[in-house]
Design an enzyme around this catalytic site. Sequence first.
Site, PDB file in Angstrom:
ATOM      1  CG  ASP A  96      -0.119  -0.087   2.542  1.00 42.60           C
ATOM      2  OD1 ASP A  96       1.122  -0.002   2.494  1.00 42.60           O
ATOM      3  OD2 ASP A  96      -0.750  -0.234   3.602  1.00 42.60           O
ATOM      4  CD  GLU A 118       0.515  -6.676   3.140  1.00 41.33           C
ATOM      5  OE1 GLU A 118       0.470  -5.447   3.012  1.00 41.33           O
ATOM      6  OE2 GLU A 118       1.293  -7.230   3.961  1.00 41.33           O
ATOM      7  CD  GLU A 132       0.230   4.419   4.502  1.00 43.48           C
ATOM      8  OE1 GLU A 132      -0.729   4.981   5.084  1.00 43.48           O
ATOM      9  OE2 GLU A 132       1.395   4.822   4.591  1.00 43.48           O
ATOM     10  CG  HIS A 208       6.129   4.217  10.926  1.00 45.30           C
ATOM     11  ND1 HIS A 208       6.112   2.952  11.436  1.00 45.30           N
ATOM     12  CD2 HIS A 208       5.536   4.141   9.718  1.00 45.30           C
ATOM     13  CE1 HIS A 208       5.550   2.133  10.566  1.00 45.30           C
ATOM     14  NE2 HIS A 208       5.181   2.831   9.511  1.00 45.30           N
ATOM     15  NE  ARG A 210       3.419  10.000   4.645  1.00 47.79           N
ATOM     16  CZ  ARG A 210       4.036  11.058   4.156  1.00 47.79           C
ATOM     17  NH1 ARG A 210       3.482  12.245   4.201  1.00 47.79           N
ATOM     18  NH2 ARG A 210       5.221  10.943   3.604  1.00 47.79           N
ATOM     19  CG  HIS A 240      10.182   5.418  10.363  1.00 46.87           C
ATOM     20  ND1 HIS A 240      10.503   6.256   9.324  1.00 46.87           N
ATOM     21  CD2 HIS A 240       9.519   4.383   9.812  1.00 46.87           C
ATOM     22  CE1 HIS A 240      10.035   5.747   8.198  1.00 46.87           C
ATOM     23  NE2 HIS A 240       9.444   4.602   8.456  1.00 46.87           N
TER      24      HIS A 240
HETATM   25  C1  UD1 Z   1       6.193   4.971   4.127  1.00 44.77           C
HETATM   26  C2  UD1 Z   1       4.892   4.330   3.658  1.00 44.77           C
HETATM   27  C3  UD1 Z   1       4.208   3.624   4.809  1.00 44.77           C
HETATM   28  C4  UD1 Z   1       5.114   2.628   5.477  1.00 44.77           C
HETATM   29  C5  UD1 Z   1       6.387   3.306   5.867  1.00 44.77           C
HETATM   30  C6  UD1 Z   1       7.256   2.202   6.380  1.00 44.77           C
HETATM   31  C7  UD1 Z   1       3.751   5.627   1.895  1.00 44.77           C
HETATM   32  C8  UD1 Z   1       2.676   6.566   1.601  1.00 44.77           C
HETATM   33  N1  UD1 Z   1       3.953   5.342   3.200  1.00 44.77           N
HETATM   34  O1  UD1 Z   1       5.923   5.952   5.139  1.00 44.77           O
HETATM   35  O2  UD1 Z   1       3.081   2.917   4.339  1.00 44.77           O
HETATM   36  O3  UD1 Z   1       4.471   2.126   6.644  1.00 44.77           O
HETATM   37  O4  UD1 Z   1       6.973   3.965   4.739  1.00 44.77           O
HETATM   38  O5  UD1 Z   1       8.365   2.590   6.998  1.00 44.77           O
HETATM   39  O6  UD1 Z   1       4.394   5.133   1.003  1.00 44.77           O
HETATM   40  N2  UD1 Z   1      13.795   8.508   5.648  1.00 44.77           N
HETATM   41  C9  UD1 Z   1      15.179   8.452   5.702  1.00 44.77           C
HETATM   42  N3  UD1 Z   1      15.773   7.218   5.472  1.00 44.77           N
HETATM   43  C10 UD1 Z   1      15.079   6.086   5.197  1.00 44.77           C
HETATM   44  C11 UD1 Z   1      13.665   6.170   5.156  1.00 44.77           C
HETATM   45  C12 UD1 Z   1      13.035   7.393   5.376  1.00 44.77           C
HETATM   46  O7  UD1 Z   1      15.854   9.428   5.949  1.00 44.77           O
HETATM   47  O8  UD1 Z   1      15.684   5.040   4.989  1.00 44.77           O
HETATM   48  C13 UD1 Z   1      13.124   9.822   5.892  1.00 44.77           C
HETATM   49  C14 UD1 Z   1      13.290  10.819   4.728  1.00 44.77           C
HETATM   50  O9  UD1 Z   1      13.417  12.100   5.243  1.00 44.77           O
HETATM   51  C15 UD1 Z   1      11.937  10.695   4.014  1.00 44.77           C
HETATM   52  C16 UD1 Z   1      11.028  10.471   5.184  1.00 44.77           C
HETATM   53  O10 UD1 Z   1      11.739   9.606   6.069  1.00 44.77           O
HETATM   54  O11 UD1 Z   1      11.618  11.846   3.283  1.00 44.77           O
HETATM   55  C17 UD1 Z   1       9.687   9.877   4.869  1.00 44.77           C
HETATM   56  O12 UD1 Z   1       9.749   8.705   4.080  1.00 44.77           O
HETATM   57  P1  UD1 Z   1       8.396   8.173   3.387  1.00 44.77           P
HETATM   58  O13 UD1 Z   1       8.655   6.991   2.558  1.00 44.77           O
HETATM   59  O14 UD1 Z   1       7.742   9.346   2.720  1.00 44.77           O
HETATM   60  O15 UD1 Z   1       7.646   7.679   4.701  1.00 44.77           O
HETATM   61  P2  UD1 Z   1       6.128   7.510   5.013  1.00 44.77           P
HETATM   62  O16 UD1 Z   1       5.267   8.013   3.914  1.00 44.77           O
HETATM   63  O17 UD1 Z   1       5.925   8.067   6.354  1.00 44.77           O
HETATM   64  N1  UDP Z   2      11.319  -3.620  11.266  1.00 42.61           N
HETATM   65  C1  UDP Z   2      12.736  -3.709  11.160  1.00 42.61           C
HETATM   66  N2  UDP Z   2      13.508  -2.912  11.964  1.00 42.61           N
HETATM   67  C2  UDP Z   2      12.981  -2.021  12.829  1.00 42.61           C
HETATM   68  C3  UDP Z   2      11.567  -1.912  12.907  1.00 42.61           C
HETATM   69  C4  UDP Z   2      10.771  -2.722  12.096  1.00 42.61           C
HETATM   70  O1  UDP Z   2      13.240  -4.514  10.389  1.00 42.61           O
HETATM   71  O2  UDP Z   2      13.738  -1.328  13.511  1.00 42.61           O
HETATM   72  C5  UDP Z   2      10.504  -4.462  10.375  1.00 42.61           C
HETATM   73  C6  UDP Z   2       9.389  -5.235  11.036  1.00 42.61           C
HETATM   74  O3  UDP Z   2       9.848  -6.470  11.546  1.00 42.61           O
HETATM   75  C7  UDP Z   2       8.400  -5.412   9.896  1.00 42.61           C
HETATM   76  C8  UDP Z   2       8.613  -4.178   9.042  1.00 42.61           C
HETATM   77  O4  UDP Z   2       9.840  -3.595   9.481  1.00 42.61           O
HETATM   78  O5  UDP Z   2       8.722  -6.536   9.102  1.00 42.61           O
HETATM   79  C9  UDP Z   2       7.474  -3.211   9.169  1.00 42.61           C
HETATM   80  O6  UDP Z   2       7.812  -2.043   8.503  1.00 42.61           O
HETATM   81  P1  UDP Z   2       7.190  -0.648   8.874  1.00 42.61           P
HETATM   82  O7  UDP Z   2       6.696  -0.700  10.288  1.00 42.61           O
HETATM   83  O8  UDP Z   2       8.200   0.379   8.496  1.00 42.61           O
HETATM   84  O9  UDP Z   2       5.993  -0.502   7.848  1.00 42.61           O
HETATM   85  P2  UDP Z   2       4.470  -1.004   7.851  1.00 42.61           P
HETATM   86  O10 UDP Z   2       4.452  -2.466   8.104  1.00 42.61           O
HETATM   87  O11 UDP Z   2       3.742  -0.205   8.895  1.00 42.61           O
HETATM   88  O12 UDP Z   2       3.999  -0.636   6.488  1.00 42.61           O
END
Ligand code: UD1
Ligand code: UDP
Length: 385
Positions: A96, A118, A132, A208, A210, A240
């Site tokens: 999603d 999924e 999502e 984490h 939104r 996160h």
């Molecule tokens: C996204 C997904 C959400 C998922 C989450 C998992 C969408 C709309 N949302 O969240 O479903 O649960 O990822 O973790 O796609 N950042 C870093 N390093 C990283 C990752 C993120 O610095 O490795 C920071 C960056 O500043 C980035 C921000 O996090 O801009 C947000 O990342 P983003 O993918 O937009 O996160 P979410 O939308 O919150």
């Molecule tokens: N996870 C990880 N390291 C962490 C926290 C979570 O590997 O420090 C794993 C967790 O076991 C799960 C996945 O990340 O498999 C979930 O991802 P996240 O919570 O970012 O996204 P969501 O499932 O909410 O989309």
Amino acid sequence: MLKIISVFGTRPEAIKMAPLVSLLGSTEGIKSLTAVTAQHREMLDQVLTPFGIRPAYDLDLMRPRQTLTEITCRSLTGLEKIFQEAGPDLVLVHGDTTTTFAASLAAFYQGIPTGHVEAGLRTHRKDSPFPEEINRRLTGALADLHFAPTALARDNLLGEGVPPGSIYVTGNTVIDALKTTVREDFRFTEPRLLEIDFSRPVLLAEVHRRESWGAPLESICRALRRLVDELKLLLVFPVHRNPAVREPVERLLGGHPRILLLDPLDTATFHNLMHRCRLVLTDSGGIQEEAPSLGRPVLVLREVTERPEAVEAGTVQVVGTAEEAVFRAARRLILDPEAYQAMARAVNPYGDGRASTRIRDAILYHFGLIPTRPPDFTAGKRKPE
Ligand code: UD1
Ligand code: UDP
């Protein structure tokens, strides 16, 4: 050769696609490629390396504090070129995220069939999880093959008019991944985890989403701090990398002697930590699926969940984000052994560890490469095979 390109970009998609990508790569008659948007950078690479995935294409799109519009537009543009160059017979997407929706739209524009792994999870609420729920619904509208993890997810799709023949109930690949990571003799490399005495109750938190940014996230943090202070517990919270999450978590929970704020952990470390802690508090989707399989109770820090199966099984409770509600629910489970035992049962409504095999076989069947349709996953086994 059937050419399949798997597209993902975030941590959860990578963890859940890793077992399938590995299986497709070793299947005769299939040429398997991966393309990553790198919507996440570090948190994606943390999965790619240990699972041995080397993407054929990497768009490297992540920017600090990226907006949903930016990531959608840049994914769409980048993936168009990749699909033109690779010419796949099938695009696979997962779940999603923004990457998921953009990839299925890019494939649709080029007339390439899409398989949605999924598929079919719903809250039936447009605003939660945001965005999502809508990403998943839009991807469902674009997909040609739907891999629903559970019977309930299949029923959601049927209710929306998705043709029954295009839906396969497979279980969730996250349980396939979990099977490869959790070990009784796992040794942490992070020194602060090595020092923990797990015979005492340890809380594990990961938040984490939104829709929780701002006041809800702050009230969750206050509840966590009260639990640590009043019950003298240890809290481990891998934070996160999103700055919108890091800033309030560090401000409200940082500097406490019994609160370990860590960088995001690699998958195996996180899974084994979850296996050893007493209670999980999270708004994550994937963690809600994994912890029940490990017999760990979960308090879901959200108003609604698109994963009600474990709630029905009694191992997950949706408590919302209000400070008092989170505090009371967790305190009860820590202080009342009967209440705790009632929730701490290993149940596997989400999978049996064979989801990737069912998805691979469904693809082969769809393209006429094997004669029989794989049987659907049915829940009920107490331990992953
Ligand atoms: C996204 C997904 C959400 C998922 C989450 C998992 C969408 C709309 N949302 O969240 O479903 O649960 O990822 O973790 O796609 N950042 C870093 N390093 C990283 C990752 C993120 O610095 O490795 C920071 C960056 O500043 C980035 C921000 O996090 O801009 C947000 O990342 P983003 O993918 O937009 O996160 P979410 O939308 O919150
Ligand atoms: N996870 C990880 N390291 C962490 C926290 C979570 O590997 O420090 C794993 C967790 O076991 C799960 C996945 O990340 O498999 C979930 O991802 P996240 O919570 O970012 O996204 P969501 O499932 O909410 O989309």
